[in-house]
Scaffold this motif. Structure first.
Motif, PDB file in Angstrom:
ATOM      1  N   MET A   1      52.855  56.318  69.283  1.00  0.00           N
ATOM      2  CA  MET A   1      51.838  56.956  68.803  1.00  0.00           C
ATOM      3  C   MET A   1      50.641  56.383  69.364  1.00  0.00           C
ATOM      4  N   GLY A   2      50.735  54.968  70.369  1.00  0.00           N
ATOM      5  CA  GLY A   2      49.657  54.619  71.166  1.00  0.00           C
ATOM      6  C   GLY A   2      49.306  53.335  71.060  1.00  0.00           C
ATOM      7  N   LEU A   3      49.682  52.406  70.295  1.00  0.00           N
ATOM      8  CA  LEU A   3      50.124  51.231  69.890  1.00  0.00           C
ATOM      9  C   LEU A   3      50.679  50.510  70.343  1.00  0.00           C
ATOM     10  N   ASN A   4      50.680  50.330  72.386  1.00  0.00           N
ATOM     11  CA  ASN A   4      51.392  49.719  72.999  1.00  0.00           C
ATOM     12  C   ASN A   4      50.921  48.297  72.635  1.00  0.00           C
ATOM     13  N   MET A   5      51.661  47.295  74.070  1.00  0.00           N
ATOM     14  CA  MET A   5      50.959  45.595  74.279  1.00  0.00           C
ATOM     15  C   MET A   5      49.905  46.057  74.759  1.00  0.00           C
ATOM     16  N   LYS A   6      49.601  47.309  75.882  1.00  0.00           N
ATOM     17  CA  LYS A   6      47.837  46.939  76.153  1.00  0.00           C
ATOM     18  C   LYS A   6      47.116  47.112  75.624  1.00  0.00           C
ATOM     19  N   VAL A   7      47.176  47.557  74.622  1.00  0.00           N
ATOM     20  CA  VAL A   7      46.435  48.202  73.629  1.00  0.00           C
ATOM     21  C   VAL A   7      45.916  47.432  72.840  1.00  0.00           C
ATOM     22  N   PHE A   8      47.125  47.021  72.382  1.00  0.00           N
ATOM     23  CA  PHE A   8      46.352  45.513  71.643  1.00  0.00           C
ATOM     24  C   PHE A   8      46.408  44.363  71.708  1.00  0.00           C
ATOM     25  N   GLN A   9      46.564  44.306  73.084  1.00  0.00           N
ATOM     26  CA  GLN A   9      45.715  43.639  74.166  1.00  0.00           C
ATOM     27  C   GLN A   9      44.530  43.392  74.504  1.00  0.00           C
ATOM     28  N   LYS A  10      43.529  44.503  74.592  1.00  0.00           N
ATOM     29  CA  LYS A  10      42.569  45.303  74.703  1.00  0.00           C
ATOM     30  C   LYS A  10      41.765  45.233  73.542  1.00  0.00           C
ATOM     31  N   LEU A  11      42.572  44.917  72.232  1.00  0.00           N
ATOM     32  CA  LEU A  11      41.304  45.205  71.352  1.00  0.00           C
ATOM     33  C   LEU A  11      41.684  43.886  70.474  1.00  0.00           C
ATOM     34  N   HIS A  12      42.766  42.550  71.329  1.00  0.00           N
ATOM     35  CA  HIS A  12      43.060  41.595  70.958  1.00  0.00           C
ATOM     36  C   HIS A  12      43.343  41.352  68.926  1.00  0.00           C
ATOM     37  N   ILE A  13      44.255  42.738  68.937  1.00  0.00           N
ATOM     38  CA  ILE A  13      44.854  42.609  67.689  1.00  0.00           C
ATOM     39  C   ILE A  13      46.574  42.816  67.527  1.00  0.00           C
ATOM     40  N   GLY A  14      47.408  42.360  66.896  1.00  0.00           N
ATOM     41  CA  GLY A  14      48.390  42.262  66.791  1.00  0.00           C
ATOM     42  C   GLY A  14      49.044  42.877  65.719  1.00  0.00           C
ATOM     43  N   PRO A  15      50.306  43.079  65.205  1.00  0.00           N
ATOM     44  CA  PRO A  15      51.253  43.096  64.166  1.00  0.00           C
ATOM     45  C   PRO A  15      51.699  41.439  64.163  1.00  0.00           C
ATOM     46  N   ILE A  16      51.193  41.741  61.906  1.00  0.00           N
ATOM     47  CA  ILE A  16      51.959  39.933  61.843  1.00  0.00           C
ATOM     48  C   ILE A  16      52.829  40.921  60.543  1.00  0.00           C
ATOM     49  N   LEU A  17      53.917  39.360  60.624  1.00  0.00           N
ATOM     50  CA  LEU A  17      54.346  39.357  59.206  1.00  0.00           C
ATOM     51  C   LEU A  17      54.444  39.046  58.253  1.00  0.00           C
ATOM     52  N   PHE A  18      54.359  39.020  57.022  1.00  0.00           N
ATOM     53  CA  PHE A  18      54.310  38.088  55.541  1.00  0.00           C
ATOM     54  C   PHE A  18      55.757  37.751  55.527  1.00  0.00           C
ATOM     55  N   ARG A  19      56.514  39.067  55.225  1.00  0.00           N
ATOM     56  CA  ARG A  19      57.914  39.099  54.494  1.00  0.00           C
ATOM     57  C   ARG A  19      58.963  39.909  55.295  1.00  0.00           C
ATOM     58  N   GLU A  20      60.548  39.397  55.146  1.00  0.00           N
ATOM     59  CA  GLU A  20      60.918  40.070  56.330  1.00  0.00           C
ATOM     60  C   GLU A  20      62.534  39.583  54.960  1.00  0.00           C
TER      61      GLU A  20
END
Length: 144
Positions: free
Chosen positions: A40-59
């Motif tokens: 969906m276009g949310l790849n590592m390069k996009v995350f790096q450019k936006l300085h945003i990434g997924p984070i988990l609170f619970r698994e």
């Protein structure tokens, strides 16, 4: 967006009991999430450019059947809960053995983090809209 991930259980995924170790279930689910985000276009390069990434609170993993070496597994990904803007979410994965028997359910609760500010963040609207197109579970709940 409907998505399944298929992978093969390798020797390195096994534990001393000769079945898939607990952390391998989480690894396969994480790979399924990374692949759907990438589609969906949310790849590592996009995350790096936006300085945003997924984070988990619970698994949380519910183990239903043993999985052995050289088995091919299939993992489904569904959005079970989310805020309207996609800023907080719960994703449910179901793992199936080759014969179609459900082997595990992996549920993760997460959000997005600004990796520079080390604070929770939101995705840009266009990307949030893409994220919200992950297939919703039958029991999907919109969070406040």
């Amino acid at each position: 967006m409907n998505h399944t991930y298929t992978g093969k259980v390798m020797w390195s995924h096994l534990d001393a009991n000769m079945h898939m170790r607990h952390s391998a279930y989480a690894d396969f689910a994480a790979q399924a999430r990374i692949e759907i985000l990438d589609e969906m276009g949310l790849n590592m390069k996009v995350f790096q450019k936006l300085h945003i990434g997924p984070i988990l609170f619970r698994e949380e993993t519910t183990y239903l059947r043993e999985v052995g070496v050289n088995e091919t597994i299939t993992i489904t990904t569904e959005l079970a809960k989310a805020r309207k803007d996609g800023s907080r979410w719960t994703i449910r994965h179901e793992m199936f053995k080759e014969d179609g028997v459900k082997a595990a359910v992996i549920v993760v609760e997460g959000a997005w983090i600004d990796v520079l500010k080390r604070k929770l963040a939101t995705l840009p609207e266009e990307l949030a809209n893409h994220f919200m197109h992950i297939t919703h579970s039958a029991d999907f709940v919109e969070m406040a």
